[in-house]
Design an enzyme around this catalytic site. Structure first.
Site, PDB file in Angstrom:
ATOM      1  N   ASP A  80       0.861  -1.178   0.000  1.00 55.21           N
ATOM      2  CA  ASP A  80       0.000   0.000   0.000  1.00 55.21           C
ATOM      3  C   ASP A  80       0.899   1.230   0.000  1.00 55.21           C
ATOM      4  O   ASP A  80       2.080   1.144   0.337  1.00 55.21           O
ATOM      5  CB  ASP A  80      -0.956   0.005   1.197  1.00 55.21           C
ATOM      6  CG  ASP A  80      -0.367  -0.669   2.434  1.00 55.21           C
ATOM      7  OD1 ASP A  80       0.875  -0.735   2.553  1.00 55.21           O
ATOM      8  OD2 ASP A  80      -1.135  -1.132   3.277  1.00 55.21           O
ATOM      9  N   GLU A 146      -6.201   2.796   3.042  1.00 54.66           N
ATOM     10  CA  GLU A 146      -6.904   3.246   4.245  1.00 54.66           C
ATOM     11  C   GLU A 146      -8.368   3.576   3.968  1.00 54.66           C
ATOM     12  O   GLU A 146      -9.222   3.437   4.854  1.00 54.66           O
ATOM     13  CB  GLU A 146      -6.209   4.469   4.847  1.00 54.66           C
ATOM     14  CG  GLU A 146      -4.802   4.217   5.363  1.00 54.66           C
ATOM     15  CD  GLU A 146      -4.759   3.327   6.591  1.00 54.66           C
ATOM     16  OE1 GLU A 146      -5.830   3.009   7.160  1.00 54.66           O
ATOM     17  OE2 GLU A 146      -3.648   2.932   6.996  1.00 54.66           O
TER      18      GLU A 146
END
Length: 398
Positions: A80, A146
């Site tokens: 990520d 997120e």
């Protein structure tokens, strides 16, 4: 045909300065979910240095492909790339930080800077040793983990690649540096969003009888949920309800019209999680009615399933990691945080490793998404070693 343990260890050790400096650069220059423009440019530049083919994905995500030119399986490695809207403290739990965000209010408070450095390090080692591998390696750089803004664009892009396995890692602040958890089955929790408004009738604080207070209604909803959790949720299938927001009113002598309540559910059994979500709706609606208030759902939905490791891949990862770093495997580890990594099951089997980064001497170990969060940079070296070893063993297994 295989990369030996000694070669992996030596290659990763030679990259230590690169891994640390890369992590620090990314930490100092964080970008929020869906806005990782400069981060993406930097990562693509590193991939282009290695002459890897880059496939753009809508917005800021992308993936790079290493083709060994020899027939074999395809393995994906994922990181990520986003940071969080959190103001970083100058110190961690013990001392001043080694590096700090240069962007006020934006902070890699979940370790994604370390994840990116790890994947770039693994990319370098694997490219340098591609003559000892077969098949393909796809390096996945996922936007907006997120918020979930990039995962489904990435899934759509990867469907054409016929991937056999996807491996990912997450730094774990609660686990000692040097330990890695990679069990079969659920390793991270599913997630549901809970966000509702209780609407009453505002008025002057001196005459609450002429108003309908949403504050009392909201309070009773929360108390009712606490009771329902004890009596209605299967005790063998834990579901947590974490309320992070209660907002109503602005002054002591004015009763507001509305109170907003929001939080998340976490669970390892998806059906029990969905049952808990319906329970929130039922308790909220009936309790609000009893107070002559309105129960308004802002957002309330099942967001992510638990991250569930494929048994064969988890067993291979444990064996591989223990072979190159004996004694590092930590058994029976689960984490109630949630991850978009679970969605990659739509593309292939998955395996997700939790890499320890807690070091009390250095001051790392504060909870993720916390202003004191910090990592032990040795965990990046350990994570890179584990990642390369897994790829080597997966692609070269009979």
């Amino acid at each position: 045909m295989s990369i030996s343990n000694e070669e992996i260890l030596q290659s990763v050790e030679s990259l230590e300065d690169y891994l640390i400096s890369t992590r620090r650069y990314l930490h100092e220059n964080p970008e929020l979910s869906g806005m990782e423009i400069e981060t993406s440019k930097f990562l693509k530049k590193e991939a282009k240095k290695l002459n890897l083919a880059i496939t753009e994905v809508k917005c800021t995500g992308f993936y790079a492909t290493l083709d060994t030119g020899k027939p074999g399986k395809t393995v994906g490695l994922r990181t990520d790339i986003d940071a969080l809207p959190i103001l970083e403290k100058d110190s961690n739990q013990k001392s001043m930080r080694l590096c700090k965000s240069k962007v006020d209010g934006i902070f890699h408070a979940c370790g994604h800077d370390g994840h990116m450095a790890t994947l770039l390090g693994a990319m370098k080692v694997l490219v340098e040793n591609k003559d000892k591998l077969r098949g393909r390696v796809i390096f996945i750089f996922e936007e907006g983990e997120e918020t979930g803004s990039g995962i489904f664009n990435m899934i759509d892009a990867l469907k054409k690649e016929n991937i056999d396995a996807i491996y990912g890692e997450h730094l774990a602040a609660f686990l000692e540096t040097g330990k890695i958890g990679v069990d079969a089955g659920p390793v991270m929790a599913g997630n549901a969003i809970v966000d509702f408004t209780v609407r009453g009738k505002g008025g002057h604080g001196s005459r609450p009888d002429l108003s309908i207070s949403p504050i009392f209604a909201a309070t009773n909803i929360i108390n009712g949920l606490a009771s329902a959790w004890i009596n209605r949720i299967d005790v063998s299938k834990t579901v947590t309800l974490g309320l992070g927001l209660i907002n109503g009113g602005a002054i002591a002598n004015v009763i507001p019209d509305d109170v907003r309540v929001a939080g998340t559910l976490r669970y390892f059994d998806t059906e029990e999680g969905k049952k808990a979500l319906e329970l929130v709706k039922k308790v909220g609606n009936l309790t609000a009615q009893a107070h002559e208030c309105e129960f308004i759902i802002n957002e309330m939905y099942h967001m992510n399933d638990p991250v569930i490791n494929n048994e064969q891949l988890a067993n291979l990862a444990q064996k591989s990691i223990d072979d190159i770093m004996p004694g590092s495997i930590y058994k029976n580890l689960t984490w109630f945080a949630s991850e978009t990594f679970t969605e990659y099951r739509a593309v292939s089997d998955i395996v997700f490793a939790l890499v320890g980064t807690k070091n009390e001497e250095l001051g790392s170990g504060a909870e993720h998404h916390n202003e004191y969060f910090d990592i032990d940079e040795k965990s990046i070296i350990i994570g890179t070693t584990a990642m390369v070893k897994f790829v080597n063993d997966f692609l070269n297994q009979n």
